[in-house]
Write a protein that holds these residues in place. Structure first.
Motif, short mmCIF file in Angstrom:
data_model
loop_
_atom_site.label_atom_id
_atom_site.label_comp_id
_atom_site.label_asym_id
_atom_site.label_seq_id
_atom_site.Cartn_x
_atom_site.Cartn_y
_atom_site.Cartn_z
N ALA A 154 -18.32 57.98 68.84
CA ALA A 154 -16.32 57.45 69.31
C ALA A 154 -16.61 55.82 69.02
O ALA A 154 -17.81 55.26 69.68
CB ALA A 154 -16.34 57.58 70.63
N VAL A 156 -14.10 52.93 69.27
CA VAL A 156 -13.97 51.87 69.84
C VAL A 156 -13.50 50.56 70.12
O VAL A 156 -14.87 50.03 70.24
CB VAL A 156 -13.80 52.85 71.73
N THR A 159 -6.72 50.13 71.71
CA THR A 159 -5.86 50.74 71.92
C THR A 159 -5.77 51.81 70.60
O THR A 159 -4.40 52.62 70.61
CB THR A 159 -4.84 50.69 72.27
N GLU A 161 -5.63 55.00 68.33
CA GLU A 161 -6.32 56.36 68.66
C GLU A 161 -5.87 56.86 67.15
O GLU A 161 -4.84 56.40 66.21
CB GLU A 161 -6.01 57.03 69.47
N ARG A 163 -6.63 60.84 64.86
CA ARG A 163 -7.24 62.58 65.42
C ARG A 163 -7.46 62.88 64.08
O ARG A 163 -6.16 62.73 62.35
CB ARG A 163 -6.86 62.97 66.25
N ALA A 198 -11.24 51.57 63.56
CA ALA A 198 -11.21 50.94 64.28
C ALA A 198 -11.44 49.18 64.69
O ALA A 198 -11.08 49.02 65.71
CB ALA A 198 -12.26 51.70 65.23
N HIS A 226 -5.05 67.11 77.06
CA HIS A 226 -5.55 65.00 76.04
C HIS A 226 -4.40 65.60 75.21
O HIS A 226 -3.66 64.48 73.80
CB HIS A 226 -6.05 63.93 76.56
N TRP A 227 -4.61 66.69 73.93
CA TRP A 227 -4.28 66.38 72.60
C TRP A 227 -3.24 67.74 72.38
O TRP A 227 -2.38 67.56 71.55
CB TRP A 227 -5.58 67.19 71.84
#
Length: 228
Positions: A154, A156, A159, A161, A163, A198, A226-227
């Motif tokens: 992950a 990070v 903010t 995002e 996928r 990111a 969430h997805w």
């Protein structure tokens, strides 16, 4: 050649044997079509310069496209400079626009062989593009190589995002110009691509291979929801 065969059955993904490819071509294998795409495109990625030259001399158009790109584009993206040079010598156009408006020649200016083709006036990288290329070189060098099996990562930094990505998988026909450049620079390096995506700028691979600075327990939540 057996009925119903295109002459390429059994070639697999290794196209380095020039004598074998020449034998197949002389026996009736078509230089334009293969069950996996175009023979010249496959040779550009997985073949030797000798095989590339053999096929380039037999096709009707050395700049014919497969999946929207030329064989020269495939050679540049796959970091096969000898194959790319052979295609250019056979008449392929390094400056023909392709994915995201990039040409193979201009994209190559950001890679490890920027002097591969003679550069016409006006063809150059912008300052921003050079900075992206320099950071890609730094990041891939700092991260180095390590075993990726079983890695869950992950990245990070803010903010952002994302996928359904294909990190390290190479440029896609729907990519923006910026995405094409980044996908080329980080092709085959999923971890470095993810960090760049990111906005992370690690100085070594410790954030991936450890040891960790801290351990954080994530709160319980319905991640699948969430997805949705």
């Amino acid at each position: 050649m057996a009925a119903g065969s295109d002459g390429w059955v059994g070639t697999g993904w290794d196209w380095t044997d020039a004598a074998e490819i020449r034998r197949r071509l002389d026996g009736g294998a078509g230089p334009e079509h293969w069950s996996g795409g175009r023979p010249l495109h496959r040779a550009a990625v997985s073949g030797s310069p000798q095989v590339v030259a053999e096929l380039a001399g037999r096709v009707a158009d050395v700049d014919a496209t497969g999946n929207g790109v030329t064989a020269l584009w495939e050679a540049v993206v796959s970091r096969k400079p000898d194959n790319a040079w052979t295609l250019a010598a056979a008449g392929a156009d390094p400056w023909r626009p392709s994915l995201g408006g990039w040409s193979p020649g201009r994209l190559g200016l950001a890679g490890p062989a920027p002097d591969l083709f003679p550069v016409p006036g006006g063809e150059c990288l912008t300052g921003a593009e050079r900075a992206v290329a320099q950071e890609a070189h730094r990041l891939t060098t700092e991260l180095g190589t390590f075993c990726h099996d079983g890695t869950g990562l992950a990245c990070v930094a803010g903010t952002v995002e994302g996928r359904d990505l294909h990190p390290g998988g190479g440029p896609d026909e729907h990519d923006t110009p910026e995405e094409v450049l980044v996908s080329y620079l980080y092709r085959g390096n999923a971890v470095a691509y993810s960090c760049a995506f990111a906005g992370l700028r690690p100085n070594d691979a410790r954030g991936v291979v450890g040891p960790p600075d801290a351990r954080v327990e994530l709160p319980h939540r319905d991640y699948w929801d969430h997805w949705r």
